[in-house]
Design a protein around this motif. Structure first.
Motif, PDB file in Angstrom:
ATOM      1  N   ASN A 278      59.732 -57.238  25.371  1.00 56.87           N
ATOM      2  CA  ASN A 278      58.360 -57.701  25.593  1.00 56.87           C
ATOM      3  C   ASN A 278      58.136 -59.049  24.928  1.00 56.87           C
ATOM      4  N   GLY A 279      58.705 -59.224  23.731  1.00 56.31           N
ATOM      5  CA  GLY A 279      58.602 -60.516  23.061  1.00 56.31           C
ATOM      6  C   GLY A 279      59.314 -61.612  23.832  1.00 56.31           C
ATOM      7  N   CYS A 280      60.494 -61.318  24.399  1.00 54.43           N
ATOM      8  CA  CYS A 280      61.219 -62.309  25.189  1.00 54.43           C
ATOM      9  C   CYS A 280      60.450 -62.683  26.455  1.00 54.43           C
ATOM     10  N   ILE A 281      59.867 -61.675  27.117  1.00 54.96           N
ATOM     11  CA  ILE A 281      59.101 -61.942  28.330  1.00 54.96           C
ATOM     12  C   ILE A 281      57.843 -62.740  28.011  1.00 54.96           C
ATOM     13  N   LYS A 282      57.230 -62.449  26.893  1.00 48.60           N
ATOM     14  CA  LYS A 282      56.005 -63.159  26.503  1.00 48.60           C
ATOM     15  C   LYS A 282      56.254 -64.647  26.318  1.00 48.60           C
TER      16      LYS A 282
END
Length: 323
Positions: A278-282
């Motif tokens: 989720n952090g990478c996608i954000k």
């Protein structure tokens, strides 16, 4: 506490690389579904390869078009006017998840150790020890925070521990990985000589149990050892902290051993990889508008650049030049 539903439980051991790839695509699908069913947007617009615009209706319109007898029955049972009428022992009604084919609600409901144990059990115990509302209890050590912080901040972890230890004044902002480091590495040395020995030994039982369940390979003897430690931890819990300590997260500890038998070590089915992805996608989104389109565009750019520099493309380019 979050619980993951999985349809067909099988004891599989997966690699970290496979788990990261699977998690990445699941996060993308979840993000897309969230955008489609967003209540803040009436229409979500996309454009396919042919340039044709496609629109997805709002959540309200989807609910009107896709109502089924089961959904109508479920809505009646959970109607806001009668939401307390059918509650039995804290349960409103049967979940529609139970209607899934080949789904065993007992073996297929997996407890996430990141939220249940780290952000649940470990965090609760730490707050019990230092919060002023428990002042006067035998386990209260809130007046010795400076000693704990001094020991904690002097720890120099190796490079595979991502976060540097922070003092208890930042406890409200601790991440799950920090509670994991506290449970497995920092807690016992920092509490040595500060927390009464009976409580420290009790906390050590939890540390040993989770350490075993996080092993890369688990034998039946190791699981039985963890079960013995877990039973001792649960038996001492109420005499040490009182009957009100028995929240859901503490009760779920009794089911961890069987869960590990069914699904493997705890790291294979935790939310850590999902949170990381989720952090990478954000990071792929750089504005507040059309977030899904931004992420899709950045992924397409990354895939295109990867293909342009792939060995096959370079080889074909060389052969074309020679010809």
């Amino acid at each position: 506490m979050l619980i993951m539903f999985i349809a067909q439980p099988k004891p599989l051991l997966v690699s970290q690389t496979y788990l990261q790839k699977l998690t990445f695509y699941v996060c993308l699908i979840t993000l897309a579904i969230t955008a489609v069913y967003s209540a803040n947007k009436k229409v979500c617009m996309f454009r396919d390869d042919a340039g044709t615009s496609m629109s997805f209706p709002s959540r309200k319109k989807l609910q009107q078009e896709r109502k089924s007898p089961l959904n109508e029955m479920h809505e009646k049972q959970c109607d806001c006017n009668n939401r307390y009428a059918c509650i039995t022992a804290g349960v409103k009604t049967a979940s529609q998840v139970l209607l899934l084919c080949h789904f065993d609600p007992v073996r297929g409901t997996v407890i996430d150790y990141m939220h249940g144990i780290l952000l649940g059990v470990t965090k609760t115990l730490l707050h019990r020890w230092i919060d002023n509302e428990h002042k006067g209890e035998r386990f209260y050590i809130g007046n010795k925070r400076e000693l704990i912080d001094q020991c904690l901040c002097n720890i120099k972890p190796p490079d595979y521990v991502k976060r540097v230890p922070r003092g208890l004044q930042w406890l409200g902002r601790w991440k799950a990985s920090e509670f994991r480091s506290w449970l497995l590495f920092y807690g016992i040395p920092c509490l040595w000589g500060i927390l009464p020995s009976c409580y420290l030994n009790h906390f050590a039982l939890l540390t040993e149990e989770i350490f075993i369940f996080l092993s890369a390979k688990l034998s039946e003897d190791a699981i039985k050892r963890a079960e013995t430690v877990l039973q001792a931890f649960c038996e001492q819990l109420e005499p040490l902290y009182g009957a009100n300590i028995w929240a859901l997260n503490f009760h779920n500890l009794r089911h961890l051993s069987q869960q590990v038998r069914n699904w493997g070590p705890l790291w294979t089915h935790s939310y850590f990889s999902f949170e990381d992805m989720n952090g990478c996608i954000k990071k792929l989104a750089h504005g507040t508008g059309n977030v899904i389109c931004q992420i899709a565009r950045m992924l397409s750019y990354a895939k295109a650049s990867e293909m342009s520099f792939s060995p096959k493309t370079s080889t074909s380019g060389k052969s074309a030049t020679r010809s």
